[in-house]
Design an enzyme around this catalytic site. Structure first.
Site, PDB file in Angstrom:
ATOM      1  NE  ARG A 171      -6.424   1.412  -3.688  1.00 11.42           N
ATOM      2  CZ  ARG A 171      -5.197   1.064  -3.427  1.00 11.42           C
ATOM      3  NH1 ARG A 171      -4.922  -0.179  -3.120  1.00 11.42           N
ATOM      4  NH2 ARG A 171      -4.217   1.933  -3.457  1.00 11.42           N
ATOM      5  NE  ARG A 175     -13.732   7.489   6.056  1.00 14.97           N
ATOM      6  CZ  ARG A 175     -12.496   7.858   5.810  1.00 14.97           C
ATOM      7  NH1 ARG A 175     -12.201   9.142   5.729  1.00 14.97           N
ATOM      8  NH2 ARG A 175     -11.557   6.953   5.693  1.00 14.97           N
ATOM      9  NE  ARG A 248      -0.593   4.621 -17.556  1.00 17.03           N
ATOM     10  CZ  ARG A 248      -0.357   5.301 -18.643  1.00 17.03           C
ATOM     11  NH1 ARG A 248       0.056   4.704 -19.731  1.00 17.03           N
ATOM     12  NH2 ARG A 248      -0.539   6.605 -18.667  1.00 17.03           N
ATOM     13  NE  ARG A 279       0.236   9.523  -6.618  1.00 22.79           N
ATOM     14  CZ  ARG A 279      -0.238   8.329  -6.273  1.00 22.79           C
ATOM     15  NH1 ARG A 279      -1.209   8.224  -5.390  1.00 22.79           N
ATOM     16  NH2 ARG A 279       0.281   7.216  -6.747  1.00 22.79           N
ATOM     17  CD  GLU A 299       3.202   8.993  -8.482  1.00 17.19           C
ATOM     18  OE1 GLU A 299       3.432   9.405  -7.322  1.00 17.19           O
ATOM     19  OE2 GLU A 299       2.411   8.075  -8.728  1.00 17.19           O
ATOM     20  CE1 TYR A 347      -0.805  -0.399  -6.912  1.00 19.45           C
ATOM     21  CE2 TYR A 347      -2.222  -0.886  -5.058  1.00 19.45           C
ATOM     22  CZ  TYR A 347      -1.288  -0.091  -5.669  1.00 19.45           C
ATOM     23  OH  TYR A 347      -0.820   1.009  -5.012  1.00 19.45           O
ATOM     24  CG  ASP A 349      -2.155  -1.393  -0.446  1.00 16.76           C
ATOM     25  OD1 ASP A 349      -1.525  -0.635  -1.211  1.00 16.76           O
ATOM     26  OD2 ASP A 349      -3.359  -1.223  -0.147  1.00 16.76           O
TER      27      ASP A 349
HETATM   28  P1  FAD Z   1       9.108  -5.090  -5.299  1.00 13.60           P
HETATM   29  O1  FAD Z   1       9.209  -4.037  -4.265  1.00 13.60           O
HETATM   30  O2  FAD Z   1       8.887  -4.662  -6.706  1.00 13.60           O
HETATM   31  O3  FAD Z   1      10.444  -5.975  -5.238  1.00 13.60           O
HETATM   32  C1  FAD Z   1      10.790  -6.890  -6.245  1.00 13.60           C
HETATM   33  C2  FAD Z   1      12.300  -6.813  -6.418  1.00 13.60           C
HETATM   34  O4  FAD Z   1      12.696  -7.834  -7.349  1.00 13.60           O
HETATM   35  C3  FAD Z   1      12.776  -5.479  -7.003  1.00 13.60           C
HETATM   36  O5  FAD Z   1      13.718  -4.890  -6.147  1.00 13.60           O
HETATM   37  C4  FAD Z   1      13.369  -5.869  -8.337  1.00 13.60           C
HETATM   38  O6  FAD Z   1      14.529  -5.099  -8.678  1.00 13.60           O
HETATM   39  C5  FAD Z   1      13.759  -7.325  -8.114  1.00 13.60           C
HETATM   40  N1  FAD Z   1      13.848  -8.101  -9.345  1.00 13.60           N
HETATM   41  C6  FAD Z   1      12.893  -8.223 -10.293  1.00 13.60           C
HETATM   42  N2  FAD Z   1      13.356  -9.012 -11.300  1.00 13.60           N
HETATM   43  C7  FAD Z   1      14.621  -9.392 -10.944  1.00 13.60           C
HETATM   44  C8  FAD Z   1      15.616 -10.199 -11.572  1.00 13.60           C
HETATM   45  N3  FAD Z   1      15.403 -10.750 -12.770  1.00 13.60           N
HETATM   46  N4  FAD Z   1      16.792 -10.370 -10.943  1.00 13.60           N
HETATM   47  C9  FAD Z   1      17.019  -9.779  -9.733  1.00 13.60           C
HETATM   48  N5  FAD Z   1      16.122  -9.017  -9.114  1.00 13.60           N
HETATM   49  C10 FAD Z   1      14.932  -8.818  -9.694  1.00 13.60           C
HETATM   50  N6  FAD Z   1       1.628  -0.059  -0.746  1.00 13.60           N
HETATM   51  C11 FAD Z   1       1.136   0.390   0.429  1.00 13.60           C
HETATM   52  O7  FAD Z   1       0.849  -0.416   1.320  1.00 13.60           O
HETATM   53  N7  FAD Z   1       0.966   1.734   0.660  1.00 13.60           N
HETATM   54  C12 FAD Z   1       1.275   2.680  -0.277  1.00 13.60           C
HETATM   55  O8  FAD Z   1       1.114   3.872  -0.032  1.00 13.60           O
HETATM   56  C13 FAD Z   1       1.783   2.222  -1.541  1.00 13.60           C
HETATM   57  N8  FAD Z   1       2.088   3.123  -2.487  1.00 13.60           N
HETATM   58  C14 FAD Z   1       2.548   2.662  -3.696  1.00 13.60           C
HETATM   59  C15 FAD Z   1       2.854   3.623  -4.673  1.00 13.60           C
HETATM   60  C16 FAD Z   1       3.322   3.204  -5.903  1.00 13.60           C
HETATM   61  C17 FAD Z   1       3.659   4.242  -6.951  1.00 13.60           C
HETATM   62  C18 FAD Z   1       3.473   1.813  -6.169  1.00 13.60           C
HETATM   63  C19 FAD Z   1       3.937   1.326  -7.521  1.00 13.60           C
HETATM   64  C20 FAD Z   1       3.207   0.864  -5.191  1.00 13.60           C
HETATM   65  C21 FAD Z   1       2.732   1.277  -3.945  1.00 13.60           C
HETATM   66  N9  FAD Z   1       2.456   0.358  -2.938  1.00 13.60           N
HETATM   67  C22 FAD Z   1       1.951   0.810  -1.738  1.00 13.60           C
HETATM   68  C23 FAD Z   1       2.674  -1.097  -3.122  1.00 13.60           C
HETATM   69  C24 FAD Z   1       4.055  -1.569  -2.606  1.00 13.60           C
HETATM   70  O9  FAD Z   1       5.077  -0.895  -3.305  1.00 13.60           O
HETATM   71  C25 FAD Z   1       4.189  -3.081  -2.826  1.00 13.60           C
HETATM   72  O10 FAD Z   1       3.148  -3.785  -2.223  1.00 13.60           O
HETATM   73  C26 FAD Z   1       5.509  -3.708  -2.307  1.00 13.60           C
HETATM   74  O11 FAD Z   1       6.586  -2.850  -2.310  1.00 13.60           O
HETATM   75  C27 FAD Z   1       5.801  -4.907  -3.183  1.00 13.60           C
HETATM   76  O12 FAD Z   1       6.906  -5.660  -2.711  1.00 13.60           O
HETATM   77  P2  FAD Z   1       7.472  -6.835  -3.619  1.00 13.60           P
HETATM   78  O13 FAD Z   1       8.604  -7.439  -2.871  1.00 13.60           O
HETATM   79  O14 FAD Z   1       6.376  -7.723  -4.054  1.00 13.60           O
HETATM   80  O15 FAD Z   1       7.960  -6.130  -4.975  1.00 13.60           O
HETATM   81  N1  UDP Z   2      -8.443   8.261  -8.061  1.00 13.21           N
HETATM   82  C1  UDP Z   2      -9.075   9.333  -8.644  1.00 13.21           C
HETATM   83  N2  UDP Z   2      -8.812  10.593  -8.176  1.00 13.21           N
HETATM   84  C2  UDP Z   2      -7.955  10.831  -7.170  1.00 13.21           C
HETATM   85  C3  UDP Z   2      -7.321   9.727  -6.554  1.00 13.21           C
HETATM   86  C4  UDP Z   2      -7.571   8.456  -7.026  1.00 13.21           C
HETATM   87  O1  UDP Z   2      -9.849   9.169  -9.574  1.00 13.21           O
HETATM   88  O2  UDP Z   2      -7.725  12.002  -6.804  1.00 13.21           O
HETATM   89  C5  UDP Z   2      -8.714   6.909  -8.598  1.00 13.21           C
HETATM   90  C6  UDP Z   2      -7.783   6.545  -9.759  1.00 13.21           C
HETATM   91  O3  UDP Z   2      -8.509   5.770 -10.670  1.00 13.21           O
HETATM   92  C7  UDP Z   2      -6.716   5.715  -9.087  1.00 13.21           C
HETATM   93  C8  UDP Z   2      -7.520   4.963  -8.025  1.00 13.21           C
HETATM   94  O4  UDP Z   2      -8.512   5.927  -7.605  1.00 13.21           O
HETATM   95  O5  UDP Z   2      -6.068   4.829 -10.000  1.00 13.21           O
HETATM   96  C9  UDP Z   2      -6.709   4.513  -6.821  1.00 13.21           C
HETATM   97  O6  UDP Z   2      -6.020   5.634  -6.317  1.00 13.21           O
HETATM   98  P1  UDP Z   2      -5.061   5.566  -5.072  1.00 13.21           P
HETATM   99  O7  UDP Z   2      -4.447   6.937  -4.926  1.00 13.21           O
HETATM  100  O8  UDP Z   2      -5.783   5.013  -3.918  1.00 13.21           O
HETATM  101  O9  UDP Z   2      -3.986   4.479  -5.490  1.00 13.21           O
HETATM  102  P2  UDP Z   2      -2.465   4.590  -5.921  1.00 13.21           P
HETATM  103  O10 UDP Z   2      -2.450   5.299  -7.250  1.00 13.21           O
HETATM  104  O11 UDP Z   2      -1.772   5.365  -4.849  1.00 13.21           O
HETATM  105  O12 UDP Z   2      -2.023   3.206  -6.011  1.00 13.21           O
END
Ligand code: FAD
Ligand code: UDP
Length: 366
Positions: A171, A175, A248, A279, A299, A347, A349
């Site tokens: 992903r 460019r 992870r 990060r 992080e 995974y 978004d």
């Molecule tokens: P969650 O947000 O995980 O919600 C699930 C909920 O269920 C949690 O609150 C949890 O406590 C609850 N739960 C679980 N088990 C139980 C239980 N047994 N009883 C009661 N409650 C429970 N997406 C983007 O579009 N842009 C980004 O920049 C982006 N950055 C990210 C960065 C990180 C570090 C991570 C990990 C994810 C990122 N995402 C991003 C993805 C985004 O976080 C998710 O797509 C979205 O928040 C998922 O929503 P969800 O409801 O599926 O899960």
């Molecule tokens: N990645 C990398 N170098 C960077 C940024 C990202 O090699 O500086 C790779 C890494 O494998 C990472 C993947 O691209 O797991 C996706 O990164 P991104 O930042 O898009 O996703 P996020 O970690 O925010 O979910």
């Protein structure tokens, strides 16, 4: 109070589903084991700055329906994600674009960059990449792989790049223009009132119980069966009977600094192995904050263990095969619908989770 739906998880999936059902006249009870709603998009205010508690969240989408949907609840600002990658003392723009190439090779023109990349990727051009290393070498070649991908990825995932699936970096855009926008999607931004406001609006009209684990709740409320929407970990639902799916996870170390602008942008990736974190996020830049102080979060990636928050599913073959066994069990549950990133072990978004929830709700109401 009688409910039509018991929704486990007040994250985006649970909240969107609750909104759709409430609007259709259904009554929802939403449980979350955390002490707040929003799941991983929850923000906490520190020094007047909204801190993305579970990692930087930038909303971006090409799904017009999802964009219209979220804009119905909140306005978005014009934040464009343009992270910096730091390799020792060298700074590069991401994603890989002419700014990156000109700094790496002291060139100015797209043709020069294409020529260097073509030379470096030639040995890999005709192969179907079987792992992340092959994918990276085939896409951008050795120089960028070594400085910006290999060590970062191995730190992030705790595994050798040759053991990781290629799709993780598929992903990342490549460019040949001077454009640091990390995403290709036509819509991008951060909610002007913050993500918590979005969740509040989605959950309006539902009853919410926080600090309530579903498994404790059903033990103490063995009441009439109601349709359950489960967004927790799929293996936990089945008592881990086939074993644990692997994740992870990441932990965050916050620091409040007495300066208004510490790193000049929201996200700096530290791509070398000698730095233990991946990060540093400077949260105020997501909202062009003018506060006198700033809050940064380092992080740190680490291996997930039961009792930790699961973040990134490890989508290797062994885990996918295990997930399929749980999926088969899930599909045989008549009264439970599994969704969201933990329920689907994917995974996703934010926009994909919203799409999945809207589609599930529409099917439910059809
Ligand atoms: P969650 O947000 O995980 O919600 C699930 C909920 O269920 C949690 O609150 C949890 O406590 C609850 N739960 C679980 N088990 C139980 C239980 N047994 N009883 C009661 N409650 C429970 N997406 C983007 O579009 N842009 C980004 O920049 C982006 N950055 C990210 C960065 C990180 C570090 C991570 C990990 C994810 C990122 N995402 C991003 C993805 C985004 O976080 C998710 O797509 C979205 O928040 C998922 O929503 P969800 O409801 O599926 O899960
Ligand atoms: N990645 C990398 N170098 C960077 C940024 C990202 O090699 O500086 C790779 C890494 O494998 C990472 C993947 O691209 O797991 C996706 O990164 P991104 O930042 O898009 O996703 P996020 O970690 O925010 O979910």
């Amino acid at each position: 109070m009688e409910y039509d739906y018991l929704i486990v998880g007040a994250g985006l999936f649970g909240s969107v589903f609750a909104r759709q059902m409430t609007d259709a006249g259904k009554r929802c009870l939403v449980l979350d084991k955390r002490s707040h709603t929003g799941g991983n998009i929850h923000c906490e205010t520190i020094e007047g700055i909204r801190v993305h508690r579970y990692g930087a969240h930038i909303f971006h989408t090409k799904d017009e329906g999802v964009w219209q949907y979220v804009n119905h609840f909140v306005k978005f600002n014009h934040y464009i994600n343009s992270p910096i990658a730091r390799y020792h003392d060298e700074l590069y723009n991401l994603p890989f674009n002419m700014n990156t190439f000109s700094k790496m090779w002291h060139i100015t023109q797209p043709e020069e960059a294409k020529e260097i990349i073509a030379k470096q990727t030639a040995p890999y051009r005709n192969m179907e990449p079987e792992n992340l290393e092959e994918q990276a070498l085939r896409l951008v070649g050795q120089d960028i792989y070594e400085k910006l991908i290999r060590e970062y990825t191995e730190k992030q995932w705790g595994r050798n790049c040759r053991e990781l699936p290629a799709f993780i970096i598929k992903r990342l855009p490549l460019r040949f223009v001077y454009d640091n926008n990390y995403f290709n999607d036509p819509h991008q931004g951060i909610p002007v009132e913050g993500y918590n406001a979005l969740i509040e609006k989605l959950l309006k009209g539902s009853d919410v119980l926080l600090d309530t684990d579903y498994f404790d709740y059903i033990r103490t409320h063995p009441a009439p069966k109601i349709r359950t929407i489960y967004t927790g970990a799929i293996d936990a639902f089945f008592g881990y009977r086939y074993g644990c799916l692997e994740y992870r996870t990441v932990s965050f170390e916050d620091e409040i600094l007495p300066t208004s602008n510490w790193q000049g942008c929201a996200v700096v990736n530290y791509t070398s192995a000698d730095v233990p974190f991946t990060r540093i996020i400077e949260h105020k830049h997501f909202e062009f904050g003018q506060q006198k102080k700033t809050v940064i979060s380092r992080e740190y990636p680490c291996e997930w263990k039961p009792s930790m928050e699961p973040y990134y599913p490890i989508n290797d073959e062994a885990n996918q095969a295990l997930y399929q066994r749980y999926r088969t069990l899930a599909d045989s549950q008549d009264d439970v619908l599994f969704g969201g990133r933990l329920g689907s072990y994917r995974y996703y978004d934010m926009d994909q989770v919203i799409r999945e929830a809207l589609d599930a709700a529409a099917k439910e109401l059809a």
